[in-house]
Design an enzyme around this catalytic site. Structure first.
Site, PDB file in Angstrom:
ATOM      1  N   LYS A  22      45.393  39.089  31.281  1.00 41.48           N
ATOM      2  CA  LYS A  22      46.098  40.352  31.538  1.00 41.48           C
ATOM      3  C   LYS A  22      47.219  40.163  32.563  1.00 41.48           C
ATOM      4  CE  LYS A  22      44.289  43.471  34.537  1.00 41.48           C
ATOM      5  NZ  LYS A  22      45.245  43.829  35.589  1.00 41.48           N
ATOM      6  N   ASN A  23      46.891  39.505  33.666  1.00 42.22           N
ATOM      7  CA  ASN A  23      47.885  39.437  34.739  1.00 42.22           C
ATOM      8  C   ASN A  23      48.989  38.419  34.483  1.00 42.22           C
ATOM      9  OD1 ASN A  23      46.531  41.482  35.908  1.00 42.22           O
ATOM     10  ND2 ASN A  23      45.543  40.246  37.509  1.00 42.22           N
ATOM     11  N   ARG A  92      49.972  50.001  37.689  1.00 41.46           N
ATOM     12  CA  ARG A  92      50.862  49.576  38.754  1.00 41.46           C
ATOM     13  C   ARG A  92      51.799  48.440  38.315  1.00 41.46           C
ATOM     14  NH1 ARG A  92      51.068  49.322  44.225  1.00 41.46           N
ATOM     15  NH2 ARG A  92      51.738  47.222  44.674  1.00 41.46           N
ATOM     16  N   CYS A 116      46.038  53.472  44.901  1.00 41.82           N
ATOM     17  CA  CYS A 116      45.067  53.262  43.837  1.00 41.82           C
ATOM     18  C   CYS A 116      43.686  53.439  44.414  1.00 41.82           C
ATOM     19  CB  CYS A 116      45.248  51.910  43.178  1.00 41.82           C
ATOM     20  SG  CYS A 116      44.672  50.563  44.169  1.00 41.82           S
ATOM     21  N   ARG A 121      48.894  50.552  48.079  1.00 40.07           N
ATOM     22  CA  ARG A 121      49.354  49.217  47.670  1.00 40.07           C
ATOM     23  C   ARG A 121      50.881  49.275  47.662  1.00 40.07           C
ATOM     24  NH1 ARG A 121      46.274  47.699  42.290  1.00 40.07           N
ATOM     25  NH2 ARG A 121      47.274  45.680  42.562  1.00 40.07           N
ATOM     26  N   ASP A 303      39.950  39.438  42.611  1.00 41.86           N
ATOM     27  CA  ASP A 303      39.570  40.048  41.335  1.00 41.86           C
ATOM     28  C   ASP A 303      38.174  39.628  40.858  1.00 41.86           C
ATOM     29  OD1 ASP A 303      41.931  41.409  41.283  1.00 41.86           O
ATOM     30  OD2 ASP A 303      42.957  40.014  39.937  1.00 41.86           O
ATOM     31  N   VAL A 325      42.391  39.985  50.933  1.00 43.65           N
ATOM     32  CA  VAL A 325      43.605  40.384  50.209  1.00 43.65           C
ATOM     33  C   VAL A 325      43.720  41.909  50.183  1.00 43.65           C
ATOM     34  CG1 VAL A 325      44.870  40.209  48.029  1.00 43.65           C
ATOM     35  CG2 VAL A 325      43.494  38.282  48.820  1.00 43.65           C
ATOM     36  N   ARG A 395      41.154  48.848  30.404  1.00 46.36           N
ATOM     37  CA  ARG A 395      42.465  48.403  30.887  1.00 46.36           C
ATOM     38  C   ARG A 395      42.539  46.880  30.965  1.00 46.36           C
ATOM     39  NH1 ARG A 395      44.391  50.438  36.359  1.00 46.36           N
ATOM     40  NH2 ARG A 395      45.958  48.959  35.703  1.00 46.36           N
TER      41      ARG A 395
HETATM   42  N1  EPU Z   1      51.634  43.830  49.582  1.00 37.57           N
HETATM   43  C1  EPU Z   1      52.438  44.452  50.484  1.00 37.57           C
HETATM   44  N2  EPU Z   1      53.702  44.794  50.104  1.00 37.57           N
HETATM   45  C2  EPU Z   1      54.182  44.528  48.858  1.00 37.57           C
HETATM   46  C3  EPU Z   1      53.340  43.892  47.926  1.00 37.57           C
HETATM   47  C4  EPU Z   1      52.061  43.547  48.324  1.00 37.57           C
HETATM   48  O1  EPU Z   1      52.042  44.705  51.634  1.00 37.57           O
HETATM   49  O2  EPU Z   1      55.349  44.862  48.573  1.00 37.57           O
HETATM   50  C5  EPU Z   1      50.256  43.443  49.968  1.00 37.57           C
HETATM   51  C6  EPU Z   1      49.209  44.262  49.207  1.00 37.57           C
HETATM   52  O3  EPU Z   1      48.974  45.508  49.789  1.00 37.57           O
HETATM   53  C7  EPU Z   1      48.001  43.347  49.231  1.00 37.57           C
HETATM   54  C8  EPU Z   1      48.643  41.953  49.162  1.00 37.57           C
HETATM   55  O4  EPU Z   1      50.002  42.114  49.569  1.00 37.57           O
HETATM   56  O5  EPU Z   1      47.296  43.473  50.424  1.00 37.57           O
HETATM   57  C9  EPU Z   1      48.590  41.301  47.788  1.00 37.57           C
HETATM   58  O6  EPU Z   1      49.136  42.145  46.805  1.00 37.57           O
HETATM   59  P1  EPU Z   1      49.895  41.574  45.523  1.00 37.57           P
HETATM   60  O7  EPU Z   1      51.281  42.072  45.539  1.00 37.57           O
HETATM   61  O8  EPU Z   1      49.688  40.098  45.467  1.00 37.57           O
HETATM   62  O9  EPU Z   1      49.107  42.272  44.351  1.00 37.57           O
HETATM   63  P2  EPU Z   1      49.701  42.831  43.000  1.00 37.57           P
HETATM   64  O10 EPU Z   1      50.784  41.959  42.518  1.00 37.57           O
HETATM   65  O11 EPU Z   1      49.941  44.267  43.124  1.00 37.57           O
HETATM   66  C10 EPU Z   1      48.158  41.379  41.464  1.00 37.57           C
HETATM   67  C11 EPU Z   1      47.167  41.633  40.363  1.00 37.57           C
HETATM   68  C12 EPU Z   1      45.912  42.257  40.940  1.00 37.57           C
HETATM   69  C13 EPU Z   1      45.334  41.304  41.983  1.00 37.57           C
HETATM   70  C14 EPU Z   1      46.380  40.967  43.042  1.00 37.57           C
HETATM   71  C15 EPU Z   1      45.910  39.923  44.040  1.00 37.57           C
HETATM   72  C16 EPU Z   1      48.565  41.995  38.450  1.00 37.57           C
HETATM   73  C17 EPU Z   1      49.081  42.917  37.420  1.00 37.57           C
HETATM   74  N3  EPU Z   1      47.763  42.507  39.380  1.00 37.57           N
HETATM   75  O12 EPU Z   1      48.445  42.644  42.048  1.00 37.57           O
HETATM   76  O13 EPU Z   1      45.006  42.386  39.855  1.00 37.57           O
HETATM   77  O14 EPU Z   1      44.199  41.879  42.576  1.00 37.57           O
HETATM   78  O15 EPU Z   1      47.579  40.480  42.415  1.00 37.57           O
HETATM   79  O16 EPU Z   1      45.603  38.745  43.401  1.00 37.57           O
HETATM   80  O17 EPU Z   1      48.840  40.807  38.415  1.00 37.57           O
HETATM   81  C18 EPU Z   1      43.257  43.346  38.578  1.00 37.57           C
HETATM   82  O18 EPU Z   1      43.585  42.603  37.654  1.00 37.57           O
HETATM   83  O19 EPU Z   1      42.196  44.024  38.561  1.00 37.57           O
HETATM   84  C19 EPU Z   1      44.136  43.447  39.746  1.00 37.57           C
HETATM   85  C20 EPU Z   1      44.074  44.443  40.606  1.00 37.57           C
END
Ligand code: EPU
Length: 416
Positions: A22-23, A92, A116, A121, A303, A325, A395
């Site tokens: 998915k990711n 998201r 969320c 986030r 995850d 995280v 999802r």
């Molecule tokens: N963060 C910030 N500012 C930003 C972006 C992130 O402070 O602009 C912080 C977040 O709040 C968090 C950390 O950085 O504490 C990591 O967030 P990240 O941006 O890496 O997460 P994401 O890209 O929103 C993806 C996965 C998530 C997974 C996380 C961490 C996808 C679509 N989603 O989210 O997957 O938990 O990376 O590995 O790739 C899931 O599949 O269930 C899921 C939630």
């Protein structure tokens, strides 16, 4: 709303074929917007999220043909650089279209994703980096309004190696003028696949798979055909289930992407057998308590934190699980406690005291991974469990009910 019925206590035995990640597929679908023409993606999992992303691509005017596991995106009809709130609020990862839309149209209107189930986030890293690339960014009525006649290369350093921000800026940088460097970039395999895809499309990217990416902007990207890597989180979910309840083999795995999980399983007393692309996890009669802290790749994935907690509920002793995280990602804890678990949380740590057995109950799923953890716990519990609000699991897990059935579980979907 549908729910999942589980008759717990059955041994799990057999093998499962893992679906596309998915990711990985979500940013790849967004990346298809960067090419002129028709991009084809194979091994696309049949998920609520891939359907949502396909609808989002259609909003931009692209012609999308989704025939699982194959997807094609023709961008020649694209005319609307917009991602509406109705879609972004349900997923998201929709925010991934910001970089590609801005790069293609010189402007984009993308809804802010909001919070969320486990707290805020933010997307500040994405926006700060795009500003540095010359975009003007305004926030109006819940939308990001971004404008840049052209994006220019620059150096970006993330405070935290965000998966989403790395993907978005990587995509934006491919067609920018000049060279962009991304320091402290995410190294997750899904980002590596995105970078490989962009490279196949003609992007000039150095440092793939490392935390320092260099992107030399090019004028055009060409459409390609690419297949999605297997989902390492789905693999982990089934291995944890096998470690608790029998012997489960996951086929088409990439063991090197799961080193941290495999080490922890080993410490928990699970027998882990690896044969090229397949991994087998077997219960050996006892589960040792194992502490862990989630971390960015190659650390233990956030995850899989919820699923690991379900595992530890039946360990022979106490364990401590810290999520570094997401500090508030514990919505599964009160639900697991309804099944008889003994878990307390403090800040970003869960303290799990192993119990002799779990007992079936009615529980509610709160997010994708929390749902998977409740299914694992329900399968291990004595008696009947009913998991409601399963749209979360739809999802992110393709046919999880059918896959567990094929392993011998008593599990079925109940239509409301
Ligand atoms: N963060 C910030 N500012 C930003 C972006 C992130 O402070 O602009 C912080 C977040 O709040 C968090 C950390 O950085 O504490 C990591 O967030 P990240 O941006 O890496 O997460 P994401 O890209 O929103 C993806 C996965 C998530 C997974 C996380 C961490 C996808 C679509 N989603 O989210 O997957 O938990 O990376 O590995 O790739 C899931 O599949 O269930 C899921 C939630």
């Amino acid at each position: 709303m549908d729910s999942i019925y589980i008759g717990g206590g059955r041994e799990l035995k057999g093998s499962v074929l893992i679906s596309g990640a998915k990711n990985a597929v979500l940013p790849m679908m967004a990346a298809s917007l960067l090419a002129d023409g028709t991009t084809t993606i194979e091994n696309v999992p049949n998920l609520r999220d891939t359907i949502t992303m396909a609808s989002l691509l259609e909003v931009t005017g692209a012609e999308v043909n989704l025939d699982f596991p194959s997807l094609s995106v023709n961008t020649s009809t694209m005319d609307t650089p917009k991602a509406p709130y109705e879609l972004v609020k349900t997923m998201r990862a929709s925010f991934y279209v910001l970089g590609p839309l801005l790069s293609r149209f010189g402007e984009a209107k993308v809804s802010l994703p909001g919070g969320c189930a486990w707290g805020p986030r933010p997307v500040d890293f994405h926006l700060r980096a795009l500003k540095k690339m010359g975009a003007s960014i305004k926030l109006k009525e819940g939308y990001v309004l971004a404008k840049a006649p052209y994006l220019k290369g620059c150096s970006v350093r993330f405070d935290f190696p965000s998966v989403g921000a790395t993907g978005n800026i990587l995509m934006a940088a491919t067609r920018a003028r000049g060279t962009t460097t991304i320091e402290n970039a995410a190294m997750e395999p899904e980002i590596e696949q995105l970078a490989e895809m962009l490279k196949l499309m003609g992007a000039q990217i150095e440092g793939i798979g490392t935390s320092y990416l260099t992107v030399h902007g090019v004028e055009h990207l060409k459409p390609i055909t690419i297949s999605v890597i297997p989902d390492r989180i789905e693999i982990g979910t089934f291995l944890i289930a096998g470690a608790l309840m029998g012997k489960v083999t996951v086929k088409n795995s990439v063991p090197s992407q799961l080193t941290s999980l495999l080490e922890k399983l080993h410490s928990a007393g699970t027998q882990v057998d690896i044969d090229r692309e397949s991994i087998t996890a077997s219960f050996t009669g006892r589960v040792n308590p194992v502490d862990l802290t989630t971390a960015v790749y190659p650390g233990f994935p956030t995850d899989l934190q919820a699923q690991w907690i379900a595992f530890m509920c039946l360990a022979d002793g106490s364990s401590m699980l810290t999520d570094s995280v997401y500090h508030d990602r514990f919505s599964h804890v009160p639900e697991l406690n309804r099944l008889g678990a003994d878990i307390k949380t403090e800040h970003n740590t869960a303290f799990v005291r192993g119990v002799k057995k779990l007992k079936g109950a009615e529980v509610m799923s709160t997010d994708i991974r929390a749902s998977a953890s409740l299914i694992i716990a329900g399968l291990a519990a004595e008696g009947e469990t009913l998991v409601s609000r399963i749209y979360h699991i739809d999802r992110g897990y393709e046919n999880i009910v059918g896959k567990f059935q094929s392993l011998g579980a008593e599990i079925k979907r109940i239509k409301s």
